[in-house]
Motif scaffolding. Structure first.
Motif, mmCIF file in Angstrom:
data_model
loop_
_atom_site.group_PDB
_atom_site.id
_atom_site.type_symbol
_atom_site.label_atom_id
_atom_site.label_comp_id
_atom_site.label_asym_id
_atom_site.label_seq_id
_atom_site.Cartn_x
_atom_site.Cartn_y
_atom_site.Cartn_z
ATOM 1 N N GLU A 1 -20.444 -15.855 -30.196
ATOM 2 C CA GLU A 1 -21.843 -15.625 -29.830
ATOM 3 C C GLU A 1 -22.205 -14.148 -29.991
ATOM 4 O O GLU A 1 -23.249 -13.812 -30.543
ATOM 5 N N THR B 1 -27.434 -10.230 -36.542
ATOM 6 C CA THR B 1 -28.898 -10.285 -36.689
ATOM 7 C C THR B 1 -29.490 -8.930 -37.069
ATOM 8 O O THR B 1 -30.630 -8.879 -37.543
ATOM 9 N N LYS C 1 -36.590 -11.149 -23.693
ATOM 10 C CA LYS C 1 -35.425 -11.087 -24.574
ATOM 11 C C LYS C 1 -35.871 -11.064 -26.023
ATOM 12 O O LYS C 1 -37.006 -11.392 -26.351
ATOM 13 N N TYR D 1 -28.622 -8.937 -23.618
ATOM 14 C CA TYR D 1 -28.191 -8.267 -24.843
ATOM 15 C C TYR D 1 -28.954 -6.969 -25.083
ATOM 16 O O TYR D 1 -28.410 -6.032 -25.668
ATOM 17 N N TRP E 1 -32.134 -13.857 -30.290
ATOM 18 C CA TRP E 1 -30.878 -13.689 -29.576
ATOM 19 C C TRP E 1 -30.641 -14.726 -28.494
ATOM 20 O O TRP E 1 -29.533 -15.201 -28.320
ATOM 21 N N ASP F 1 -29.966 -15.721 -24.591
ATOM 22 C CA ASP F 1 -29.208 -15.009 -23.546
ATOM 23 C C ASP F 1 -27.983 -15.794 -23.107
ATOM 24 O O ASP F 1 -27.614 -15.829 -21.944
ATOM 25 N N ARG G 1 -22.561 -13.402 -33.587
ATOM 26 C CA ARG G 1 -23.835 -13.919 -34.100
ATOM 27 C C ARG G 1 -24.953 -12.925 -33.841
ATOM 28 O O ARG G 1 -25.772 -12.638 -34.719
ATOM 29 N N ILE G 2 -24.966 -12.350 -32.642
ATOM 30 C CA ILE G 2 -26.016 -11.393 -32.278
ATOM 31 C C ILE G 2 -25.902 -10.138 -33.141
ATOM 32 O O ILE G 2 -26.895 -9.650 -33.680
#
Length: 146
Positions: free
Chosen positions: A82, A89, A116, A50, A120, A122, A85-86
């Motif tokens: 997903e 943040t 990472k 990410y 988050w 991966d 969701r990231i």
């Protein structure tokens, strides 16, 4: 990556060139846009997680919802969720327009030991289902890429 994906990408590039949309994929058919958004995003995420996806601006700064919607459109709903969701943040609005703020957030939340951002994970990195569904999506819309 399989031969179907490579062939689809070549056709998408040819269509972009032929239609004069090389610098603006929004001028391409929606199915081709969806393919290109997922192809680009998943390639970057598979290569560097990410952090790679979010560290730089994408050409023309499309909202991250374009990537999320494209994942959903090819049948990768859990992957779209997903990615959503990231994106959520980030503690500021319109993160797709704020590279410096994104980079600051990444730096402040980066776990050097695990390479990472802590919150988050991966989950999408190396997700082979995305490539399978992207190949199926292309095959179901191959006539549009012609």
């Amino acid at each position: 990556m399989n031969n179907v994906i490579s062939k689809a990408f070549e056709k998408a590039q040819a269509l972009s060139k032929a239609s004069g949309a090389e610098d603006d994929i929004s001028r391409l058919p929606e199915q081709v846009q969806n393919f290109l958004f997922v192809y680009a995003a998943q390639g970057v995420i598979d290569n560097g997680g990410y952090c790679y996806f979010f560290e730089s601006d994408w050409p023309q700064n499309p909202p991250y919802s374009k990537f999320i919607d494209a994942y959903s459109e090819i049948g990768c709903v859990s992957q779209a969720n997903e990615l959503q969701r990231i994106v959520l943040t980030f503690p500021f609005s319109d993160p797709h327009m704020k590279a410096k703020e994104r980079q600051k957030f990444i730096k402040e939340n980066y776990d050097e030991e695990n390479f990472k951002v802590t919150v988050w994970g991966d989950k999408l990195c190396g997700d082979e289902e995305v490539w399978r569904k992207l190949a199926d999506y292309y095959q179901n819309h191959a006539n549009i890429f012609a």
